[in-house]
Design an enzyme around this catalytic site. Structure first.
Site, PDB file in Angstrom:
ATOM      1  N   SER A 254      27.560  39.308  34.791  1.00 16.47           N
ATOM      2  CA  SER A 254      27.936  38.624  36.030  1.00 16.47           C
ATOM      3  C   SER A 254      29.402  38.231  35.984  1.00 16.47           C
ATOM      4  CB  SER A 254      27.083  37.367  36.218  1.00 16.47           C
ATOM      5  OG  SER A 254      27.540  36.601  37.319  1.00 16.47           O
TER       6      SER A 254
ATOM      7  N   TYR B  18      23.320  29.074  33.706  1.00 13.56           N
ATOM      8  CA  TYR B  18      23.428  30.482  34.068  1.00 13.56           C
ATOM      9  C   TYR B  18      24.754  31.068  33.588  1.00 13.56           C
ATOM     10  CZ  TYR B  18      23.478  34.684  37.040  1.00 13.56           C
ATOM     11  OH  TYR B  18      23.538  35.970  37.501  1.00 13.56           O
TER      12      TYR B  18
END
Length: 713
Positions: free
Chosen positions: A590, A603
């Site tokens: 990501s 996250y």
């Protein structure tokens, strides 16, 4: 159906599938009835193998040039399959022109030139290319003709005294023509066989071709169909009545099979090793079976006698090679020391390749094509099963089916006489036939991922599904998986519809569980022989401030994203090392691995761990030719699980906007002002594994529309 009585004969060994209502709807259209009959015959693999055999019908039709009536033969075109035959897959030829080619036939040494002349006989300009079997049908006078490769008939045809058995079994109603490669001369021999029988006052209902197959016929599609079934049924019944009479089947059992669960596990563990050996020239896809017929053969006393003989029917031989490789491993062999197993198997594969090279050099002619891959197609592991390897899954599966046909033939021939195979020179002339070589040369260029197997975690939806579709479109075999059974079933059905059953396997997978992951990689090995591409895509997202974040949420993020990537990569690396030809691991990370933002400690830090684990693996696995790379998406909204569980609400809160405003917000903050889709991520993954970046590892590719804070510095 079985045990159906037609014409005072009960069908037990073949399936009677004729439907009077369906046939009545086709009445008056002989071509449609011929295709209907063909499809029924091709639906029963006991009657003929996939793509094997041929069927035809002779009709009268109006010549489009003269307006006069002409006799026309419709026949399955080259390379087709009677089970799936349609009119567009047929060739239609002027029968008189085809027969008149006899006037220019220069003899058996000029067989191949006749194939080009078939084109001068074409009646229907939409015809497929006529097959080499065309004159075999053309020189017989019957309206409907079936040429099949039934195991029961070939068992007799391949028996040492097959001609005598045929004569006695059918009281002279089935003729005999000895082995010869299909072609124009064989068509003339069939005609001669029929004429000789007529001179003796005999009316033939068929002709047996030595080592090859069976010709049968009738005045109508139905008569031909029933005649064919009756002849094959009688052959099968004769074999059944003789099994075990002379001696135990295949000389009796020599060893016991492992229990089913154990042999499948053993097969899964050894398949990648075998695939590595068989892929020394080009990457192969594997197929495994523990079919009862295979086990009976490979566990028998006669295995060592019969296996080296190879097959008899040319269709079987073309797809299974000169002979199989029989492994000397024990059924319960310890496979934990991979290097030791490879060392044990290396001499066997080297000996097979040397045997194949000797076969080629002994049989080759001045115009023979170059030697093909010398690795075995069929590998027999007594007590465990049969492995077949080919350029794609369909060919590997068909090779398996063809060798089972060959096993059936050997079993039958040995029960009533003695099995005989094709002499090496005859086999070579089939394998290296210039017409077959021309077919190979016409094959389309392989796709970028042909011969490769991809396991994409979380591939039943969202980004993972898009990656799996892209890889399948580019020729890969894909193992789709998910933790959600219902979602996985839906995706599996969709993928099989799109790409066919041979391109797809599926398995439940919990990436946080080592046993679940090992089972998934075993499934890949059983289905395709191993795995070459691992995409770690499965994930979740939780957007909360550090104050609101719970320990359970923190652990869940790290379990799925970081530990999951570790577990799946480790299992994939083990398979790749067994294969020995490298591979690819692509980790879907990501932009958040690089960019620090609000409400994202769990996250973002887990993604950073994933990114660095990628670099660490790349540094470690270079010697194994295993490339490890990262794709960094951002804001992939479409069909993604990332927006469930409150993530969308969390991100909207962080940016001070509503959930509905998120897509536009994400697009506007990119340099390219673009919304990112799952297909964009799939394209990035393909860029890494598609062949153009084979010398790239440890790299990251951002697919975020351009977020300057995510630039690597």
């Amino acid at each position: 159906m079985s045990n159906i009585n037609i014409n005072n004969m009960t069908f037990k060994h073949v399936s009677y599938l004729w439907d009077d209502a369906k046939a009545a709807a086709l009445a008056g259209d002989e071509v449609a009835l011929f295709i209907y009959r063909s499809n029924l015959l091709g639906a029963d693999l006991r009657l003929t193998n996939y793509g094997g055999g041929n069927t035809s019908v002779k009709i009268t039709d109006k010549d489009p040039l003269t307006g006069e009536t002409s006799e026309v033969m419709w026949i399955k075109g080259s390379g087709g399959d009677i089970g799936t035959l349609t009119k567009s897959g047929c060739a239609a030829l002027y029968l008189d022109r085809l027969r008149n080619l006899e006037n220019v036939y220069r003899g058996i040494e000029f067989e191949d030139e006749m194939v080009e002349l078939f084109n001068h006989c074409i009646f229907d300009l939409a015809s497929k290319a006529p097959s080499i079997d065309t004159p075999l049908h053309g020189f017989l006078p019957f309206k409907h003709i079936d040429h099949l490769h039934p195991d029961a008939a070939i068992a007799i045809a391949a028996a040492k005294d097959g001609a005598k058995i045929t004569e006695e079994l059918f009281n002279g109603e089935i003729g005999w023509v000895g082995w010869q490669r299909p072609g124009f001369d064989l068509g003339l021999q069939l005609r001669s066989c029929l004429e000789e029988a007529e001179k003796k006052g005999k009316k033939l209902r068929g002709i047996m071709l030595g080592s090859h197959g069976l010709f049968t016929w009738g005045d109508t599609a139905y008569e031909s169909y029933v005649n064919t079934l009756e002849v094959i049924e009688k052959c099968a019944e004769y074999l059944e009545n003789n099994y075990g009479k002379k001696r135990p089947v295949f000389g009796g059992k020599k060893i016991e099979s492992l229990p089913e669960a154990d042999r499948k596990l053993k097969a899964a563990k050894v398949a990648p090793i075998l695939r590595g050996f068989c892929s020394s020239e080009r990457q192969m896809i594997g197929h495994y079976t523990d079919d009862a017929r295979v086990l009976e053969f490979i566990n028998s006393n006669d295995l060592s006698k019969l296996a080296p003989l190879g097959t008899s029917c040319p269709d079987h031989f073309l797809r299974t090679k000169i002979s199989p490789l029989v492994l000397t491993l024990e059924p319960n062999e310890d496979l934990s020391d991979i290097d030791a197993i490879k060392a044990k198997l290396t001499p066997a594969f080297e000996a097979y390749r040397a045997m194949y090279k000797e076969y080629y050099n002994t049989c080759k002619k001045s115009n023979s094509p170059a030697m093909r891959d010398p690795n075995p197609v069929v590998i027999l592991y007594p007590g465990v099963g049969m492995f077949t390897f080919a350029k794609d899954k369909t060919m590997a599966r068909l090779a398996s089916e063809y060798y089972i046909n060959a096993v059936n033939v050997m079993k039958g021939a040995e029960a009533v006489s003695e099995y005989t195979s094709l002499p090496h020179q005859e086999a070579f002339d089939i394998e290296y036939w210039l017409l077959e070589e021309a077919k190979l040369q016409r094959m389309p260029k392989p796709k970028a991922l042909s011969g490769r197997v991809a396991v994409i975690t979380g591939s039943a939806g969202g980004i993972g599904k898009a990656i799996a579709k892209k890889f399948a479109q580019e020729g890969a075999c894909v193992v789709i998986n998910d933790i959600n059974e219902e979602r996985l079933e839906q995706a599996t059905t969709e993928f099989i519809t799109l790409f066919g059953k041979d391109a797809v396997a599926s398995t439940l997978l919990n990436v946080t569980d080592e046993k679940s992951t090992e089972k998934a990689l075993d499934q890949a090995s059983l289905a395709f022989g191993g795995a070459d591409i691992i995409v770690n895509n499965a994930g979740i997202s939780i957007s909360k401030s550090i104050a609101e974040h719970t320990l359970e949420e923190w652990d869940r993020l790290y379990d799925i994203l970081v530990k999951g990537q570790f577990i799946v990569s480790k299992a994939g690396i083990e398979v790749m090392r067994k294969q020995g030809f490298g591979g690819d691991i692509v980790n879907i990370v990501s932009k958040n691995a690089v960019v620090a933002g609000p409400n994202n400690p769990g996250y973002g830090s887990a993604k950073a761990a994933q990114a660095h684990l990628t670099r660490l693996m790349a540094a470690e696995l270079g010697a194994d030719k295993i490339r490890v790379n990262t794709v960094n998406p951002d804001a992939v909204i479409s069909d993604s699980n990332i927006w469930s569980g409150g993530w969308a609400e969390g991100r909207a809160k962080a940016y001070g906007i509503t959930v509905a405003e998120l897509p536009a917000y994400y697009a506007k903050r990119t340099l390219l002002n673009e919304i990112i889709l799952p297909d964009d991520i799939a394209n990035a993954c393909f860029a890494f594994v598609g062949g153009l970046l084979d010398k790239s590892t440890g790299n990251a590719l951002n697919v975020d529309g351009g977020v300057s804070m995510g630039f690597y510095r």
